[in-house]
Design an enzyme around this catalytic site. Structure first.
Site, PDB file in Angstrom:
ATOM      1  N   SER A  45      51.748 -32.119  16.414  1.00 31.16           N
ATOM      2  CA  SER A  45      51.313 -30.770  16.792  1.00 31.16           C
ATOM      3  C   SER A  45      49.915 -30.461  16.257  1.00 31.16           C
ATOM      4  O   SER A  45      49.252 -29.546  16.736  1.00 31.16           O
ATOM      5  CB  SER A  45      52.261 -29.704  16.244  1.00 31.16           C
ATOM      6  OG  SER A  45      53.593 -30.002  16.497  1.00 31.16           O
ATOM      7  N   GLY A 217      48.191 -28.105  21.217  1.00 31.47           N
ATOM      8  CA  GLY A 217      47.422 -27.495  22.297  1.00 31.47           C
ATOM      9  C   GLY A 217      48.143 -26.389  23.041  1.00 31.47           C
ATOM     10  O   GLY A 217      49.134 -25.828  22.576  1.00 31.47           O
ATOM     11  N   CYS A 242      59.153 -25.135  19.794  1.00 28.76           N
ATOM     12  CA  CYS A 242      57.738 -24.773  19.601  1.00 28.76           C
ATOM     13  C   CYS A 242      56.959 -24.882  20.912  1.00 28.76           C
ATOM     14  O   CYS A 242      57.181 -24.063  21.794  1.00 28.76           O
ATOM     15  CB  CYS A 242      57.130 -25.576  18.455  1.00 28.76           C
ATOM     16  SG  CYS A 242      55.733 -24.659  17.740  1.00 28.76           S
ATOM     17  N   HIS A 323      60.509 -24.559  13.829  1.00 30.01           N
ATOM     18  CA  HIS A 323      60.949 -25.958  13.769  1.00 30.01           C
ATOM     19  C   HIS A 323      62.303 -26.070  13.082  1.00 30.01           C
ATOM     20  O   HIS A 323      62.371 -26.226  11.863  1.00 30.01           O
ATOM     21  CB  HIS A 323      59.899 -26.813  13.054  1.00 30.01           C
ATOM     22  CG  HIS A 323      58.692 -27.042  13.900  1.00 30.01           C
ATOM     23  ND1 HIS A 323      58.580 -28.089  14.789  1.00 30.01           N
ATOM     24  CD2 HIS A 323      57.559 -26.320  14.031  1.00 30.01           C
ATOM     25  CE1 HIS A 323      57.436 -28.010  15.423  1.00 30.01           C
ATOM     26  NE2 HIS A 323      56.789 -26.942  14.985  1.00 30.01           N
ATOM     27  N   GLU A 325      64.254 -28.483  12.963  1.00 34.68           N
ATOM     28  CA  GLU A 325      64.436 -29.806  12.339  1.00 34.68           C
ATOM     29  C   GLU A 325      63.820 -29.857  10.944  1.00 34.68           C
ATOM     30  O   GLU A 325      63.994 -30.847  10.223  1.00 34.68           O
ATOM     31  CB  GLU A 325      63.836 -30.907  13.233  1.00 34.68           C
ATOM     32  CG  GLU A 325      62.321 -31.044  13.218  1.00 34.68           C
ATOM     33  CD  GLU A 325      61.581 -29.961  13.988  1.00 34.68           C
ATOM     34  OE1 GLU A 325      62.232 -29.068  14.559  1.00 34.68           O
ATOM     35  OE2 GLU A 325      60.335 -29.989  13.999  1.00 34.68           O
TER      36      GLU A 325
HETATM   37  N1  LIG Z   1      54.234 -27.033  16.602  1.00 35.15           N
HETATM   38  C1  LIG Z   1      53.988 -26.924  17.874  1.00 35.15           C
HETATM   39  O1  LIG Z   1      54.696 -27.439  18.739  1.00 35.15           O
HETATM   40  C2  LIG Z   1      52.725 -26.196  18.269  1.00 35.15           C
HETATM   41  C3  LIG Z   1      52.789 -25.603  19.641  1.00 35.15           C
HETATM   42  C4  LIG Z   1      51.451 -25.243  20.257  1.00 35.15           C
HETATM   43  N2  LIG Z   1      50.567 -26.359  20.271  1.00 35.15           N
HETATM   44  C5  LIG Z   1      50.835 -24.060  19.523  1.00 35.15           C
HETATM   45  O2  LIG Z   1      49.896 -24.229  18.794  1.00 35.15           O
HETATM   46  O3  LIG Z   1      51.295 -22.956  19.676  1.00 35.15           O
END
Ligand SMILES: NC(=O)CC[C@H](N)C(=O)O
Length: 354
Positions: A45, A217, A242, A323, A325
């Site tokens: 991420s 992103g 997410c 998250h 996990e």
């Molecule tokens: N941890 C992620 O999956 C980030 C999700 C996405 N890229 C955001 O910045 O919001």
């Protein structure tokens, strides 16, 4: 010693100590987590981002690859108050520039006050402030990385055998390894599919559940994954974490937008609207769902009321913005994985009439 420079949007240049040499650029983000640096540094991420640790000492319990979330360091550069030699050597061996002896409280306060910012990095004996400014000049906003999925996803499907109790198709938009292992620990076989998989690629695996992963992103740049959600919603149970929540919502009539500086750290409070229970969660996102479309908001962030959980009983969908996990972070929400696999169970016991 001053041999490292961080040029921040607006032209301000911070000085520090080079711990791993090189130049880099990216969106300046932070984590307030006090443990879990190996997990964060390998979380896809963070691709195209410069990760600042606000906790003052990073690396005090070494570097062990069993704690990695992917097989490489993912941020483009790392900033800290103090990095241990273990971490500095690891980052150096992966050619990720690292700088310490910075006042990271200042960096984090700036980001919280000014919002998401771009930055340029130059570290090492020959580095100059101008090098850092030149990197800043070349930096692009996160949403402009239109094919970021290709840089973090598997190229080919990869199958992982659990106990065969479920078959999960995991769309890899930059998946953390512990999403896969959390599913496998509960008996699932997991087929990891590329971020641009087609409906045929998914159907070929004959899954009980379609799971859209976290990732870097802007969710608007994951059109293929959105198309999968549109295609399978109502036919297959769907889950997302997410970026996955953002993709699922966008595909089902919802909207997303960039936040000021996002949710960052391992102590973000989330309230479940049904039970009233509040859990502490791990978060690192800069975008959020604004309208949930066909989904219902089931959980919200206690600090700013943004959607943290979405669901649809009619369509068999459950998603989380945080998250569950963990890795790093609290384990309060691991039951999310039980809940999504229960959707797969329910659908097998009582298949919908055609
Ligand atoms: N941890 C992620 O999956 C980030 C999700 C996405 N890229 C955001 O910045 O919001």
């Amino acid at each position: 010693m001053t041999d490292a420079y961080v040029a921040i949007e607006g032209g301000h240049v911070l000085t520090g100590r080079a711990r791993a040499p090189g130049t880099a650029r990216g969106e300046l983000v932070f984590t307030t987590a006090y443990t879990g640096y190996e997990e964060s540094l390998t979380d896809p991420s963070y691709a195209e981002q410069v990760l600042t640790f606000s906790y003052p000492l990073i690396g005090n319990y070494g570097v062990r690859d069993e704690r990695f979330e992917s097989d490489q360091v993912q941020p483009t550069a790392v900033l800290a108050r103090e990095l241990t030699d273990d971490v500095a050597e690891w980052l150096g061996s992966e050619e990720i520039p690292a700088i310490d002896h910075l006042d990271t409280r200042d960096v984090v306060t700036d980001v919280r006050e000014e919002g998401a910012m771009e930055c340029g990095i130059a570290a090492g004996p020959d580095a100059t402030p101008e090098d850092a400014l030149a990197e800043l000049d070349r930096c692009r906003g996160m949403s402009e990385h239109t094919d970021i999925g290709a840089t973090v996803s598997v190229d080919e499907p990869a199958r992982y055998e659990g106990d065969g109790a479920y078959d999960v198709a995991l769309i890899d938009c930059g998946a953390k390894g512990s999403i896969r292992s959390s599913l496998m620990e509960r008996g699932a076989d997991v087929t990891v599919l590329p971020y641009d998989a087609t409906p045929e690629d998914v159907s070929r695996t004959d899954p009980d559940l379609l799971f859209v992963s976290n990732g870097p992103g802007d969710p608007e740049n994951f059109e293929a994954a959105q198309a999968l959600v549109e295609e399978f919603a109502g036919d297959l149970p769907l889950a997302g974490i997410c970026l996955g929540q953002q993709i699922v919502a966008a595909a089902l009539g919802g909207t997303t937008e960039k936040m000021a500086f996002g949710h960052r750290g391992v102590n973000q409070p989330v309230r479940d609207l049904d039970s009233g229970r509040v859990v502490m969660t791990t978060q690192n996102h800069g975008y959020t769902v604004t309208e949930p479309g066909e989904l219902d908001v089931t959980q919200i962030n206690v600090n700013d009321d943004t959607p943290e959980g979405l669901a649809s009983d009619a369509l068999d969908v459950i998603t989380r913005q945080y998250h569950p996990e963990a890795n790093p972070g609290p384990h309060d929400s691991l039951d999310f994985f039980d809940d999504v696999l229960a959707m797969a169970d329910a659908q097998r016991v009582a298949p919908t009439a055609d």
